[in-house]
Design a protein around this motif. Structure first.
Motif: not given
Length: 94
Positions: A36-55
């Motif tokens: 669960x923590x790993x998934x949240x970590x990945x989502x936060x990392x992706x969200x920080x690199x994508x444009x807008x609020x997509x992730x």
């Protein structure tokens, strides 16, 4: 997902395969052990690199969906009026 900062660090470490391996091992060693923590970590990392609020938007819809989202569901969400930043950098603007 490695970015410019990662590659700058690799260059500082010597810029060879050993530097790349060392840096990647440091990244892996810092990851949470729980799924669960790993998934949240990945989502936060992706969200920080994508444009807008997509992730973040996709994660919210997935969280409340019963069986997940299909590709067509995501396309509808990201192209909906009022979804700021959804088409930026996705290739849909062409």
């Amino acid at each position: 997902m490695m970015d410019r900062k990662d590659f700058e660090k690799i260059v500082a470490l010597g810029d060879g395969i050993n530097a790349i391996t060392t840096h990647q091992m440091e990244i892996v060693d810092q990851l949470p052990e729980e799924l669960d923590d790993l998934c949240m970590n990945v989502l936060h990392a992706v969200a920080g690199k994508l444009v807008g609020n997509m992730a973040e938007l996709a994660a919210r819809y997935i969280a409340v969906s019963r069986y997940g989202l299909r590709e067509t569901d995501l396309e509808s969400i990201f192209t909906a009026p009022g979804n700021t930043g959804a088409s930026e950098g996705t290739g849909s603007e062409r």
